[in-house]
Design a protein around this motif. Sequence first.
Motif, PDB file in Angstrom:
ATOM      1  N   SER A 244       9.133 -28.729 -25.518  1.00  0.00           N
ATOM      2  CA  SER A 244       8.682 -29.693 -26.396  1.00  0.00           C
ATOM      3  C   SER A 244       9.628 -30.577 -27.167  1.00  0.00           C
ATOM      4  O   SER A 244      10.550 -30.077 -27.887  1.00  0.00           O
ATOM      5  CB  SER A 244       8.157 -28.897 -27.536  1.00  0.00           C
ATOM      6  OG  SER A 244       7.543 -29.763 -28.719  1.00  0.00           O
ATOM      7  N   PRO A 245       9.618 -31.901 -26.931  1.00  0.00           N
ATOM      8  CA  PRO A 245      10.744 -32.799 -27.447  1.00  0.00           C
ATOM      9  C   PRO A 245      10.003 -33.136 -28.823  1.00  0.00           C
ATOM     10  O   PRO A 245      11.046 -33.213 -29.879  1.00  0.00           O
ATOM     11  CB  PRO A 245      10.167 -34.291 -26.764  1.00  0.00           C
ATOM     12  CG  PRO A 245       9.810 -33.760 -25.531  1.00  0.00           C
ATOM     13  CD  PRO A 245       8.909 -32.658 -25.605  1.00  0.00           C
ATOM     14  N   ALA A 246       8.855 -32.826 -29.192  1.00  0.00           N
ATOM     15  CA  ALA A 246       8.526 -32.941 -30.874  1.00  0.00           C
ATOM     16  C   ALA A 246       8.931 -31.880 -31.613  1.00  0.00           C
ATOM     17  O   ALA A 246       9.357 -31.993 -32.736  1.00  0.00           O
ATOM     18  CB  ALA A 246       7.090 -33.049 -30.719  1.00  0.00           C
ATOM     19  N   LEU A 247       8.981 -30.698 -30.902  1.00  0.00           N
ATOM     20  CA  LEU A 247       9.479 -29.672 -31.826  1.00  0.00           C
ATOM     21  C   LEU A 247      11.000 -29.360 -32.187  1.00  0.00           C
ATOM     22  O   LEU A 247      11.226 -29.006 -33.181  1.00  0.00           O
ATOM     23  CB  LEU A 247       9.058 -28.259 -30.965  1.00  0.00           C
ATOM     24  CG  LEU A 247       9.215 -26.881 -31.651  1.00  0.00           C
ATOM     25  CD1 LEU A 247       8.280 -26.997 -32.828  1.00  0.00           C
ATOM     26  CD2 LEU A 247       8.857 -25.684 -30.722  1.00  0.00           C
ATOM     27  N   LEU A 248      11.691 -30.109 -30.990  1.00  0.00           N
ATOM     28  CA  LEU A 248      13.016 -30.295 -31.426  1.00  0.00           C
ATOM     29  C   LEU A 248      13.457 -30.881 -32.716  1.00  0.00           C
ATOM     30  O   LEU A 248      14.275 -30.656 -33.482  1.00  0.00           O
ATOM     31  CB  LEU A 248      13.845 -30.911 -30.340  1.00  0.00           C
ATOM     32  CG  LEU A 248      15.356 -31.314 -30.123  1.00  0.00           C
ATOM     33  CD1 LEU A 248      16.093 -29.955 -30.126  1.00  0.00           C
ATOM     34  CD2 LEU A 248      15.651 -32.220 -28.988  1.00  0.00           C
ATOM     35  N   ARG A 249      12.583 -32.050 -32.956  1.00  0.00           N
ATOM     36  CA  ARG A 249      12.737 -32.825 -34.252  1.00  0.00           C
ATOM     37  C   ARG A 249      11.984 -32.326 -35.510  1.00  0.00           C
ATOM     38  O   ARG A 249      12.749 -32.064 -36.435  1.00  0.00           O
ATOM     39  CB  ARG A 249      12.168 -34.217 -33.804  1.00  0.00           C
ATOM     40  CG  ARG A 249      12.311 -35.160 -34.887  1.00  0.00           C
ATOM     41  CD  ARG A 249      11.631 -36.559 -34.537  1.00  0.00           C
ATOM     42  NE  ARG A 249      11.196 -37.237 -35.778  1.00  0.00           N
ATOM     43  CZ  ARG A 249      10.263 -38.048 -35.903  1.00  0.00           C
ATOM     44  NH1 ARG A 249       9.500 -38.176 -34.701  1.00  0.00           N
ATOM     45  NH2 ARG A 249       9.768 -38.940 -36.914  1.00  0.00           N
ATOM     46  N   ALA A 250      11.015 -31.670 -35.145  1.00  0.00           N
ATOM     47  CA  ALA A 250      10.189 -31.236 -36.158  1.00  0.00           C
ATOM     48  C   ALA A 250      10.883 -29.725 -36.943  1.00  0.00           C
ATOM     49  O   ALA A 250      10.954 -29.977 -38.137  1.00  0.00           O
ATOM     50  CB  ALA A 250       8.820 -30.783 -35.926  1.00  0.00           C
ATOM     51  N   VAL A 251      11.793 -28.907 -36.135  1.00  0.00           N
ATOM     52  CA  VAL A 251      12.150 -27.878 -36.489  1.00  0.00           C
ATOM     53  C   VAL A 251      13.258 -28.392 -37.795  1.00  0.00           C
ATOM     54  O   VAL A 251      13.275 -27.600 -38.800  1.00  0.00           O
ATOM     55  CB  VAL A 251      12.955 -27.195 -35.506  1.00  0.00           C
ATOM     56  CG1 VAL A 251      14.008 -26.095 -36.124  1.00  0.00           C
ATOM     57  CG2 VAL A 251      11.574 -26.221 -34.655  1.00  0.00           C
ATOM     58  N   ASP A 252      14.081 -29.219 -37.157  1.00  0.00           N
ATOM     59  CA  ASP A 252      15.190 -29.677 -38.238  1.00  0.00           C
ATOM     60  C   ASP A 252      14.562 -30.377 -39.756  1.00  0.00           C
ATOM     61  O   ASP A 252      14.892 -30.342 -40.809  1.00  0.00           O
ATOM     62  CB  ASP A 252      16.156 -30.578 -37.697  1.00  0.00           C
ATOM     63  CG  ASP A 252      16.896 -29.861 -36.624  1.00  0.00           C
ATOM     64  OD1 ASP A 252      17.135 -28.608 -36.676  1.00  0.00           O
ATOM     65  OD2 ASP A 252      17.158 -30.727 -35.814  1.00  0.00           O
TER      66      ASP A 252
END
Length: 462
Positions: A244-252
Motif C-alpha cells: 500500500s503506497p497510501a499506508l506508507l504516507r498515512a502511518v506517519d
Amino acid sequence: MTTSQQLEITFSSGRSGTGPATWGQRAIWTAVSRLAPADAPRYNITVATPLEQGVPLPAVLDALGHLLHLHDSLHTRLHRDEDGVLRQTVDPAGRLPVHSRPCDGSPQEADETGRALHDELAALPFDCAEEWPIRVGLVESAGLVRHMTLVLSHTAVDGTGMSRLVMDLTDLVLGTSPERIRELRPSQQPLEEADFQTSDRGRRRDSNARQHALRKLRLGPPRLFPLPTGADPERRFPNAELTSPALLRAVDLVAAGHRASSASVLLAAVGAMTSRLSGHPDAVLQVIVNNRFLPGLTHAVNVVAGDAVLHLPDAGDDFAALVRRTHASTIAAYRHAYFDRQLLDEEIERLTTEQVPLADRSCIVNDTRELAPPLRPEDMDAEVPPAGEPLAQTRARTTLTWPVDFEPRPGLSYALDALQTPVALRLSMTADPAVLPRPDIEHFLYGVEELVLTEAQALGHA
C-alpha cells in the motif's frame, strides 16, 4: 546448487574464545531447531544488492576479510556441551567460501544472475555447529563484482545487525579502515554480551524484565481466537501480502497528529483488527523489538532483538484513543524486551502446569520498516505516486497477493511483518487457516489500511 567458481577468503589471527550462548543466540537456535528442515531457511537473514558500476573483485574479498575481523558473530559456531548447555565458540582462523558466478556485464543479466544465486543461497539451512553462519554470493564480469548477496544464520544477526553489517561492508569497500569503523560504531562482541548477561547486573535486568512480561501475561485473555476443532494437522499456512503506497504516507501522518511513534500506529491498527476478528475486546500481541538500548549494543552485529508482550484492553474502541494508549504501552514493553527467553519459557510452562491462566501468545508482529528488504522486480518498477495526490486516490494502487504457503506452525494464530519498499508499506501476514481463513486474512489486512487512512483523513489530510 551449481556455481561456476568457488573462491575462498582465508581468515587468521581473529579473536577467539568459548563461553555460554547469549540469550538471543539461544532463543533463535531453539526456535530453528524445532522447525522442519525444509522450513528452517525462512529464519535466514539476507540482503542482495546490485553494484551497477562494479567493484574490483580483490577489493570486495579484502573488505569481507576485514568484516570477519570486525565481527566475531561471523566466525562463531554454536554447540551443546556434555551437560546439554548451548555454548558459543569463536574461531580464530578458517576459510570462508565465496560463491561466484559470471555475467556478461549487462545490468539485466547481472541482476537476473544475482537474484538466482541469492535465492539458492538463502534456501539452504545452516549447520551452526560445523559451519560459520555466513554465505557470500558474487556475480562478476571482467574482474568487477556486479551483484552481491549476503545470507546469514539468524543465530548470528537480527535485521538491525544485518543493516550494521552492510553499513560496515560498504565503508570497507570505499576504503574506510577497520580501526576507523570501530571508532565510529563501537560494539560488544557476542562473548562480551554473554559476560554481561551472566553478571549480577545482567541477572537483575533479566529478572525484572521477565517479571514485567509475566505480569502482562496474567492480565490478558487466555485465548483470542477460538481453538479450531477437527482441523487438518497437515494444513499449510497461507501468506498474504498487502502492498500500500497510501499506508506508507498515512502511518506517519497519524503518528505526527497524535504525537505517537509510527510503530504504535501500526500496532494499534493490528490490535483493533485482532479484536474485531476474534470477537474479544482485548488484543495481546507478541511484538518483536529492536532493543539495542544498552551501551555497546547500538551497533552490535549480534542477534539481540527480543520480544515484548503488548496487552491492549478495549482494542475495538475509538481508534484515535487507541493509538495514544498503544504509544504509552509500547514504551514500557520495549524497555523490558531484553531477557532470557529460555527462563521465561520455563516459568510459563510451570505456571501452565499449575493451571494459572496466561494470555494468548499466538499473535506475532514484527515491524521491520527500518530495514531494507531485497528489492523485487515489482518494487523497482513500481510507480511513485505524484506529490500531493489524495490518499483516496493513492489507495487505488494497493495490491494484495498470495505469494506462498508455509508448513504448519504450531501455536501460531498469525504472524504479521511490516516492511517498507521505496514507494509503499508492505504487510505480510501468515496465518493458521483454521483460525483465520483467507477471506478473514484479506479483511484483516485491508482493515489495517482502512483504520489508518480514515484517521489520517479525520486529522485533515486528504
